[in-house]
Design a protein around this motif. Structure first.
Motif, PDB file in Angstrom:
ATOM      1  N   ARG A 178       5.583  -4.133  -9.967  1.00 55.09           N
ATOM      2  CA  ARG A 178       5.577  -2.701 -10.241  1.00 55.09           C
ATOM      3  C   ARG A 178       4.909  -2.428 -11.587  1.00 55.09           C
ATOM      4  N   MET A 179       4.103  -1.379 -11.625  1.00 54.26           N
ATOM      5  CA  MET A 179       3.569  -0.866 -12.887  1.00 54.26           C
ATOM      6  C   MET A 179       4.316   0.424 -13.207  1.00 54.26           C
ATOM      7  N   PRO A 180       5.109   0.446 -14.282  1.00 56.13           N
ATOM      8  CA  PRO A 180       5.825   1.673 -14.622  1.00 56.13           C
ATOM      9  C   PRO A 180       4.857   2.800 -14.987  1.00 56.13           C
ATOM     10  N   ALA A 181       5.348   4.014 -14.889  1.00 55.94           N
ATOM     11  CA  ALA A 181       4.506   5.175 -15.166  1.00 55.94           C
ATOM     12  C   ALA A 181       3.906   5.127 -16.561  1.00 55.94           C
ATOM     13  N   ARG A 182       4.687   4.700 -17.539  1.00 54.75           N
ATOM     14  CA  ARG A 182       4.174   4.673 -18.913  1.00 54.75           C
ATOM     15  C   ARG A 182       3.012   3.704 -19.037  1.00 54.75           C
ATOM     16  N   ARG A 183       3.107   2.541 -18.386  1.00 58.73           N
ATOM     17  CA  ARG A 183       2.004   1.581 -18.413  1.00 58.73           C
ATOM     18  C   ARG A 183       0.789   2.142 -17.678  1.00 58.73           C
ATOM     19  N   GLN A 192       6.692  10.838  -8.093  1.00 61.28           N
ATOM     20  CA  GLN A 192       8.001  10.377  -8.537  1.00 61.28           C
ATOM     21  C   GLN A 192       8.396   9.149  -7.736  1.00 61.28           C
ATOM     22  N   GLY A 193       9.235   8.312  -8.301  1.00 65.95           N
ATOM     23  CA  GLY A 193       9.712   7.142  -7.571  1.00 65.95           C
ATOM     24  C   GLY A 193       8.583   6.224  -7.164  1.00 65.95           C
ATOM     25  N   ALA A 194       8.642   5.749  -5.910  1.00 61.63           N
ATOM     26  CA  ALA A 194       7.690   4.757  -5.425  1.00 61.63           C
ATOM     27  C   ALA A 194       6.346   5.378  -5.079  1.00 61.63           C
ATOM     28  N   CYS A 195       5.297   4.735  -5.576  1.00 67.90           N
ATOM     29  CA  CYS A 195       3.925   5.024  -5.151  1.00 67.90           C
ATOM     30  C   CYS A 195       3.318   3.657  -4.851  1.00 67.90           C
ATOM     31  N   VAL A 196       3.501   3.209  -3.623  1.00 73.58           N
ATOM     32  CA  VAL A 196       3.251   1.811  -3.264  1.00 73.58           C
ATOM     33  C   VAL A 196       2.191   1.726  -2.168  1.00 73.58           C
ATOM     34  N   ALA A 197       1.268   0.786  -2.316  1.00 74.03           N
ATOM     35  CA  ALA A 197       0.267   0.459  -1.292  1.00 74.03           C
ATOM     36  C   ALA A 197      -0.437   1.722  -0.798  1.00 74.03           C
ATOM     37  N   ASP A 246      10.320   7.914 -14.021  1.00 75.81           N
ATOM     38  CA  ASP A 246      10.862   6.892 -13.127  1.00 75.81           C
ATOM     39  C   ASP A 246       9.866   6.456 -12.060  1.00 75.81           C
ATOM     40  N   ALA A 247       8.654   6.978 -12.090  1.00 74.42           N
ATOM     41  CA  ALA A 247       7.654   6.589 -11.090  1.00 74.42           C
ATOM     42  C   ALA A 247       7.180   5.161 -11.343  1.00 74.42           C
ATOM     43  N   PHE A 248       6.815   4.481 -10.267  1.00 80.30           N
ATOM     44  CA  PHE A 248       6.200   3.165 -10.399  1.00 80.30           C
ATOM     45  C   PHE A 248       5.133   2.997  -9.335  1.00 80.30           C
ATOM     46  N   ALA A 259       2.342  16.337  -3.136  1.00 80.06           N
ATOM     47  CA  ALA A 259       3.667  15.883  -3.560  1.00 80.06           C
ATOM     48  C   ALA A 259       4.381  15.182  -2.410  1.00 80.06           C
ATOM     49  N   GLY A 260       5.491  14.546  -2.733  1.00 77.41           N
ATOM     50  CA  GLY A 260       6.330  13.906  -1.735  1.00 77.41           C
ATOM     51  C   GLY A 260       7.754  14.404  -1.851  1.00 77.41           C
ATOM     52  N   ALA A 261       8.371  14.763  -0.737  1.00 77.23           N
ATOM     53  CA  ALA A 261       9.750  15.243  -0.748  1.00 77.23           C
ATOM     54  C   ALA A 261      10.711  14.086  -0.991  1.00 77.23           C
ATOM     55  N   GLY A 262      11.826  14.390  -1.635  1.00 76.48           N
ATOM     56  CA  GLY A 262      12.862  13.380  -1.809  1.00 76.48           C
ATOM     57  C   GLY A 262      12.685  12.544  -3.066  1.00 76.48           C
ATOM     58  N   GLU A 263      13.189  11.321  -3.003  1.00 72.04           N
ATOM     59  CA  GLU A 263      13.239  10.462  -4.176  1.00 72.04           C
ATOM     60  C   GLU A 263      11.921   9.771  -4.480  1.00 72.04           C
TER      61      GLU A 263
END
Length: 297
Positions: free
Chosen positions: A202-207, A142-147, A164-166, A73-77
């Motif tokens: 961004r790819m939204p979580a639902r996609r 949650q939030g950003a999952c980038v690169a 809200d994840a992307f 997991a990641g702390a915060g937003e």
């Protein structure tokens, strides 16, 4: 993320300099180990200290017979905004005890030799090690999952994401063909992977769920509880059976070209770095934190 219930054991991993906050927290709650990235101020950007702290935490979970499943997991937003390319604690120039391979230390080297040695260790090498952890690992995103954040999610067996994840890999904007752990065509269909990389959008979580990259999507307030329920359900299964099943599926992916494909793309990745170093401001094509953040708006 919502507050977590009390655990059986908790302590930080990989504390940096004296007085510095450790970049990773480790906690066991019954049969589940929680490994939490803890640099929320920097959206859990991964410096080397965090990478080695994650490695220590995963080893600890693997060695503990009471642990039957692991949650990352990641702390915060945000889960993770990727590799650290410019925070005050960026430590790419520092030596660390190498654990993932036999390449020499990158410090004291220069140019492509230094970049290749470091990234073979802390990026591709570490991720390959973690993928082979013989216990199920679930990413709670949650939030950003980038690169570089994608790399951490993709080494996990399952991904539970908040609404809200992307997900995004914008490094093609650097002239680089994707992150070092190039799992894109296995994490999603090839044409979707091409669109994902070509646009950097961004790819939204639902996609991500629709294309099979994510297992479950839940409201943000339910993310921790849903991940915990899934981890505890899996932890009821025989430990050795889970380990063998994980090995079986990973071997199937490797037979489909995952391991050799990553090797070939890693070479292209470093060709791009070297090209940038010769033709642009730096090996990242002049892209800094602000530019990369803007690219994934």
């Amino acid at each position: 993320m919502p507050a977590q219930p009390p655990g059986d054991s908790a302590d930080p991993e990989g504390a940096g300099s004296e007085g510095a906050e450790p970049p990773v927290r480790y906690e066991r709650r019954g049969p589940v180990a929680y490994v939490t990235m803890d640099r929320p101020r920097y959206r859990n950007a991964q410096n080397s200290a965090m990478t080695y702290a994650l490695d220590t935490a995963f080893y600890r979970a693997a060695d503990d017979p009471e642990v039957r499943a692991v949650v990352l997991a990641g702390a915060g937003e945000h889960f993770s905004a990727g590799h650290d390319i410019g925070t005050p604690e960026r430590d790419a120039h520092l030596p660390f005890e190498r654990r993932a391979g036999l390449w020499w230390d990158h410090t004291g080297r220069s140019g492509a030799e230094s970049r290749f040695a470091r990234e073979s260790e802390v990026y591709l090498g570490m991720c390959r090690r973690w993928r082979e952890l013989p216990k199920p690992v679930i990413a709670s995103v949650q939030g950003a999952c980038v690169a570089g954040g994608l790399m951490l999610a993709w080494i996990c067996d399952l991904i539970v994401a908040s609404e809200d994840a992307f997900f995004a890999d914008p490094v093609v904007r650097m002239g680089i063909p994707g992150v070092e752990y190039f799992a894109h065509p296995w994490a999603m269909p090839p044409r979707i992977a091409k669109e994902f990389l070509y646009t950097g959008d961004r790819m939204p979580a639902r996609r991500a769920y629709e294309v099979g990259m994510v297992n479950r999507v839940v409201p943000r307030a339910e993310l921790a509880a849903e991940t915990d329920r899934l981890a505890r359900r899996i932890a009821e299964m025989p430990t050795f059976g889970l380990a063998l099943t994980k090995r079986a599926v990973n071997q199937a992916e490797d037979l489909q070209g995952l391991h050799s494909g990553m090797d070939s793309v890693f070479g292209l990745h470093h060709l791009a770095h070297a090209h940038n170093a010769e033709t642009a401001a730096d090996s990242l094509g002049g892209m800094n934190i602000a530019a990369m953040k803007e690219a994934t708006r």
